[in-house]
Motif scaffolding. Structure first.
Motif, PDB file in Angstrom:
ATOM      1  N   UNK A  57       0.221  16.854   2.607  1.00 13.25           N
ATOM      2  CA  UNK A  57      -0.748  17.257   3.621  1.00 13.25           C
ATOM      3  C   UNK A  57      -1.549  16.110   4.208  1.00 13.25           C
ATOM      4  N   UNK A  58      -1.115  14.855   3.975  1.00  8.94           N
ATOM      5  CA  UNK A  58      -1.825  13.709   4.520  1.00  8.94           C
ATOM      6  C   UNK A  58      -1.358  13.412   5.944  1.00  8.94           C
ATOM      7  N   UNK A  59      -2.296  13.037   6.784  1.00 13.93           N
ATOM      8  CA  UNK A  59      -1.969  12.649   8.154  1.00 13.93           C
ATOM      9  C   UNK A  59      -1.809  11.132   8.188  1.00 13.93           C
ATOM     10  N   UNK A  60      -0.637  10.678   8.575  1.00  9.03           N
ATOM     11  CA  UNK A  60      -0.314   9.260   8.505  1.00  9.03           C
ATOM     12  C   UNK A  60      -0.282   8.647   9.893  1.00  9.03           C
ATOM     13  N   UNK A  61      -1.131   7.680  10.101  1.00  9.53           N
ATOM     14  CA  UNK A  61      -1.172   6.947  11.367  1.00  9.53           C
ATOM     15  C   UNK A  61      -1.467   5.481  11.073  1.00  9.53           C
ATOM     16  N   UNK A  62      -0.972   4.621  11.921  1.00 11.87           N
ATOM     17  CA  UNK A  62      -1.295   3.203  11.779  1.00 11.87           C
ATOM     18  C   UNK A  62      -0.479   2.494  10.723  1.00 11.87           C
ATOM     19  N   UNK A  63      -1.086   1.466  10.135  1.00  9.40           N
ATOM     20  CA  UNK A  63      -0.402   0.613   9.165  1.00  9.40           C
ATOM     21  C   UNK A  63      -0.059   1.374   7.886  1.00  9.40           C
ATOM     22  N   UNK A  64       1.158   1.189   7.363  1.00  9.37           N
ATOM     23  CA  UNK A  64       1.590   1.940   6.169  1.00  9.37           C
ATOM     24  C   UNK A  64       1.027   1.387   4.865  1.00  9.37           C
ATOM     25  N   UNK A  65      -0.292   1.380   4.762  1.00  9.14           N
ATOM     26  CA  UNK A  65      -0.959   0.900   3.562  1.00  9.14           C
ATOM     27  C   UNK A  65      -1.764   2.049   2.962  1.00  9.14           C
ATOM     28  N   UNK A  66      -1.606   2.285   1.662  1.00 14.52           N
ATOM     29  CA  UNK A  66      -2.344   3.351   0.993  1.00 14.52           C
ATOM     30  C   UNK A  66      -3.760   2.858   0.704  1.00 14.52           C
ATOM     31  N   UNK A  67      -4.661   3.155   1.617  1.00 12.89           N
ATOM     32  CA  UNK A  67      -6.016   2.586   1.560  1.00 12.89           C
ATOM     33  C   UNK A  67      -6.831   3.118   0.398  1.00 12.89           C
ATOM     34  N   UNK A  68      -6.654   4.381   0.062  1.00  7.13           N
ATOM     35  CA  UNK A  68      -7.523   4.997  -0.939  1.00  7.13           C
ATOM     36  C   UNK A  68      -6.871   5.102  -2.311  1.00  7.13           C
ATOM     37  N   UNK A  69      -5.866   4.288  -2.579  1.00  4.99           N
ATOM     38  CA  UNK A  69      -5.227   4.360  -3.891  1.00  4.99           C
ATOM     39  C   UNK A  69      -6.226   3.958  -4.970  1.00  4.99           C
ATOM     40  N   UNK A  70      -6.357   4.751  -6.035  1.00  9.04           N
ATOM     41  CA  UNK A  70      -7.442   4.549  -7.024  1.00  9.04           C
ATOM     42  C   UNK A  70      -7.143   3.504  -8.086  1.00  9.04           C
ATOM     43  N   UNK A  71      -6.943   2.278  -7.687  1.00 10.31           N
ATOM     44  CA  UNK A  71      -6.544   1.229  -8.619  1.00 10.31           C
ATOM     45  C   UNK A  71      -7.492   1.086  -9.817  1.00 10.31           C
ATOM     46  N   UNK A  72      -8.769   1.309  -9.596  1.00  6.74           N
ATOM     47  CA  UNK A  72      -9.745   1.058 -10.661  1.00  6.74           C
ATOM     48  C   UNK A  72     -10.127   2.310 -11.449  1.00  6.74           C
ATOM     49  N   UNK A  73      -9.466   3.422 -11.178  1.00 10.11           N
ATOM     50  CA  UNK A  73      -9.902   4.684 -11.788  1.00 10.11           C
ATOM     51  C   UNK A  73      -9.662   4.739 -13.293  1.00 10.11           C
ATOM     52  N   UNK A  74      -8.728   3.970 -13.809  1.00  9.64           N
ATOM     53  CA  UNK A  74      -8.398   4.052 -15.228  1.00  9.64           C
ATOM     54  C   UNK A  74      -8.688   2.764 -15.999  1.00  9.64           C
TER      55      UNK A  74
END
Length: 394
Positions: free
Chosen positions: A205-222
């Motif tokens: 259900x994500x709307x994808x536009x622009x550069x194909x970079x996952x901006x909100x990936x939770x790298x620091x969550x764990x």
């Protein structure tokens, strides 16, 4: 494509390449909802360790078995057909399919061969990416040394494989991680590249536009620690080596990140691999002169009991000495430094060289588990439309 997108928790099948003894895989296997379905490792002794360890840990064999051929096999007709059919079958029972792997890295290591993509090992990184683009798993994880990320010569190759993945419909995120951030007693940096197929993200259900970079990936969550803060603490430096001595842990360090904490946690002295270490030929007098904590040289590094370990690298004549015993570290010690469960055991029939090589090559278990949990956290949160994870494109 997905069998049950409405479910908050998906069932995820993993195809593992360059598996070694399976430290990375174990991190996924110990994270709920991941199941290892296929394992590829070219070096048979490493695969033998993988199989034996899973028996000890009571983990089921992968549904599509173990494979000891070169990854290049899966680019030819026979191998490609097998892999394609296995993935198709797996999709009938799993919501998502992922590829994970860390191609051999000496050709990209600053302290290694430095041949880059032209080296025999370096070429395998390109082969892994080719397998990904041909088979289109829903997501992938690619792990390698920081030299691939930071060295200008190798960075060009790294950028080229990202371009290829993007051209084949993957949205990417990358980070230079440190194993110590996940609780492993080791200062070990690695570049991690993760990608998701566009159609999977749109199914979420994500709307994808622009550069194909996952901006909100939770790298620091764990992560449990911030490496810059941890490494800047007032850790003990060097002290005269005293065999079989005892010392209290300083008050201003994090005991859970020290090698001594992990030696005790894993009961290394009673571990089945406790007597597996290289005996000195003419080096014992030298062993006795090296200070506890003197780990700045290329070789003959003596660990400090109340400090984290430098990167676990036990090949190329790099000798790591026990903090307070007149010997090199044992395989049991090395497994503890890699933050593995104490139940992880390497069989006696494996040579010492292969034991130490596979331990040094592996992804620290807690880092692997943290990465698996981070991927699962991302998948679950984008599926339930958590607004913190909705901002996808930079």
């Amino acid at each position: 494509m997905l069998n049950s997108l409405e479910k908050q928790t998906p069932k995820i099948g993993i195809f593992s390449f360059f598996a070694g003894a399976g430290f990375l895989d174990l991190g996924f296997e110990m994270t709920k909802d991941f199941e290892t379905l296929f394992v590829n490792e070219y070096h048979k002794p490493f695969l033998d360790i993988y199989k034996s360890s899973r028996t000890n840990l009571k983990i089921a064999e992968p549904h599509f078995g173990y494979n000891a051929e070169s990854i290049e096999t899966f680019l030819n007709k026979r191998g490609s057909q097998f892999l394609g059919q296995s993935i198709e079958e797996a999709r009938a029972t799993h919501d998502l399919i992922g590829f994970i792997g860390g191609p051999p890295c000496p050709d990209f290591s600053v302290g290694g061969k430095n041949k880059g993509v032209e080296g025999e090992n370096g070429k395998l990184s390109g082969t892994y990416v080719e397998l990904i683009t041909r088979n289109n798993p829903d997501f992938f994880l690619f792990e390698n040394v920081k030299g691939l990320y930071r060295t200008k010569k190798h960075r060009e190759f790294f950028n080229s494989i990202k371009t290829k993945l993007i051209a084949n419909g993957y949205y990417l995120t990358e980070k230079l991680i440190n194993a110590i951030e996940f609780g492993a007693p080791q200062d070990r940096e690695r570049i991690i590249l993760i990608g998701f197929k566009r159609n999977i993200l749109t199914d979420f259900g994500l709307e994808l536009n622009g550069s194909p970079i996952l901006k909100a990936f939770p790298w620091d969550s764990k992560i449990s620690h911030i490496s810059k803060i941890v490494l800047s603490l007032n850790w003990p430096t060097q002290e005269t080596f005293v065999e079989n001595s005892t010392k209290r842990c300083p008050n201003d360090v994090l005991e859970e990140l020290t090698v001594e904490h992990w030696f005790k946690k894993n009961d290394v002295e009673n571990h089945p691999n406790s007597n597996h270490y290289f005996q000195p030929r003419a080096g014992l007098p030298k062993f006795l002169t090296i200070y506890e904590g003197d780990d700045l040289k290329k070789s003959y590094k003596r660990l400090h009991r109340w400090r984290y370990s430098p990167t676990a690298a036990y090949g190329n004549n790099e000798v790591h000495l026990h903090p307070y015993k007149a010997r090199r570290i044992s395989v049991a010690d090395a497994l503890a430094i890699q933050s593995l469960p104490k139940e992880f055991v390497i069989p006696d029939n494996i040579s010492l060289t292969n034991m130490f090589k596979t331990v040094g090559n592996g992804v620290p278990f807690l880092a692997a588990k943290g990465l698996a949990e981070t991927i699962l956290d991302y998948i679950k949160n984008v599926k339930i439309k958590n607004p913190e994870y909705a901002e996808v494109i930079g």
